[in-house]
Each structure stands twice: as structure tokens, then as C-alpha cells.
Design a protein around this motif. Structure first.
Motif: not given
Length: 238
Positions: A126-138, A158-165
Motif C-alpha cells: 500500500p502507498r499513500v501520496v499526499n500532495v503538499s506544497s513547497g511553500t509549506s516548508s518552514l 493555504y501554506r499552513s494547511s499544507k504544513t499541517a498535512l
């Protein structure tokens, strides 16, 4: 039905559709997740191969449950559906924008992943891929040599939501590691989609980003888990 099945959320357009196309080309039965049945069906027909529309509104608990009930076996889950409501900094975005953004980009990922875990557990790899964003990188947002302009707090919801992801990615990877899951996050880069309509055609081809997602979907058993990669396979710092 093919031996391998993949589900891509938000797959009737943009990066999600390109991911679905590439997984279909790899021989997967691809479930094209879409809130609208008609758009999903049109996308599945355009994708071809063994692509099938699956009505799935990731923000609707009942819709998620109904979709999961139709899937007995799932090898790959790509949590691609996401929203970006504005470019506002936190003081201008307000709590309601944060709530709406987190509802799709974070809470729905929990709902969808948990709902499809029984089907994923029936898969040998099984594989799970979460599409995040480079802008989420602290790290990339702060320094010492930030990728983004210092002091730029735009698109805060948006950016903080992707950091949480990204954090969710780590926690799912840790929880499911002994069961053979590989759970990773992808930074697709700036792409010409509805989220980034002004991205240049030369630097914003979504097919390129889709290659990165498919690479993570096809990881071997000795591949990484709980990591954050750019579309080109380069690790992204948290």
C-alpha cells in the motif's frame, strides 16, 4: 479489472487528472475522484485505459463513506484535492478562511485516508501520496537562505494547511510502517492549474509534477516513508 487499483482525489482536472492519466498508463485501474459525477465521467473517458469515475466530495463525510463502501481493494491513494482561497497574510485572511482551507486540505485527508484504510490494508504494497506544497516548508520560508522572499506571509491559510498535512504524513507513516505502508508528501512545484492560473507554461507543466507523484506511488518495499519530496525526487526540508 487490473490487479492494481489507485484512487486520486480531485482527479477531474489539474495535477490530479495528470496523475490519474499516468497511473492508468502504468496499468492501474484508476478511480477518478470527483465531486461532480458528470465531470468525473468525462475525465475518466478522456484519461482512457481502465479509468473509472468515483463520486467523492472529500469534505462530505457521507460522500466519503459511500465512496469507500464501493472499493474493496486499493493499492494507491493519492490525496490530491485541495484549495487555496486567497493570497492574504494571516491578519487579513481571518479565521473563517483558515477553517475552510483546513477543512479540505487537512481534515478531509484524515477522513479519506481513514475511510480507505481497510481497502489499502488488503493490498500487498500500500502507498499513500499526499500532495503538499513547497511553500509549506518552514525551513524554506525562514532561512538562512529562504526559497521565498523574507517577510512574505501571503497565502497563510493555504501554506499552513499544507504544513499541517506534512505533519499528518509523518504520523501516518509512523503508525502504518509495520504494515508495509509507504506514506510520503510531494511538493509539485508551481504549476498552471486552477490554484495557480498565472504559472507560466514553460515552468508550470502539471505533467511534470504528476511524474513525482507516480514515482512515490510506485516506490519499492525498501523505499522511503514519512518523507517530503520535490517533484524531481529531491528531498524537501520540513
Amino acid at each position: 479489472m487490473n490487479d492494481r487499483t489507485a484512487l486520486v482525489t480531485g482527479a477531474n482536472k489539474g495535477i490530479g487528472k495528470h496523475i490519474a492519466e499516468q497511473l492508468a498508463a502504468e496499468g492501474f485501474t484508476v478511480l477518478v475522484g470527483s465531486r461532480d459525477a458528470g465531470r468525473g465521467q468525462r475525465a475518466a473517458e478522456e484519461i482512457g485505459g481502465d479509468a473509472r469515475a468515483l463520486v467523492l466530495d472529500v469534505t462530505d463525510i457521507n460522500s466519503v463513506a459511500e465512496a469507500a463502501a464501493q472499493v474493496e481493494h486499493l493499492d494507491v491513494l493519492v490525496n490530491n484535492a485541495g484549495v487555496s482561497l486567497s493570497m492574504a497574510p494571516p491578519s487579513e485572511a481571518g479565521a473563517d478562511e483558515f477553517r475552510l482551507t483546513f477543512e479540505t486540505n487537512v481534515f478531509s485527508v484524515v477522513e479519506v485516508t481513514n475511510a480507505f484504510l481497510p481497502a489499502l490494508r488488503r493490498a500487498p504494497h500500500p502507498r499513500v501520496v499526499n500532495v503538499s506544497s513547497g511553500t509549506s516548508s518552514l525551513t524554506w520560508s525562514t532561512g538562512p537562505n529562504p526559497q521565498f522572499a523574507p517577510g512574505n506571509a501571503g497565502a497563510a491559510a493555504y501554506r499552513s494547511s499544507k504544513t499541517a498535512l506534512n505533519a499528518l504524513t509523518v504520523f501516518y507513516a509512523q503508525e502504518l510502517a509495520e504494515e508495509g505502508f509507504k506514506v510520503n508528501a510531494l511538493a509539485p512545484g508551481l504549476r498552471a492549474t486552477d490554484l495557480n492560473p498565472t504559472a507560466s507554461a514553460s515552468g508550470g507543466d502539471p505533467t511534470e509534477a504528476a511524474h513525482g507523484a507516480v514515482r512515490l506511488a510506485l516506490l519499492p518495499d525498501d523505499g522511503p516513508t514519512g518523507t517530503f519530496f520535490s517533484w524531481d525526487g529531491t528531498p524537501v526540508p520540513w
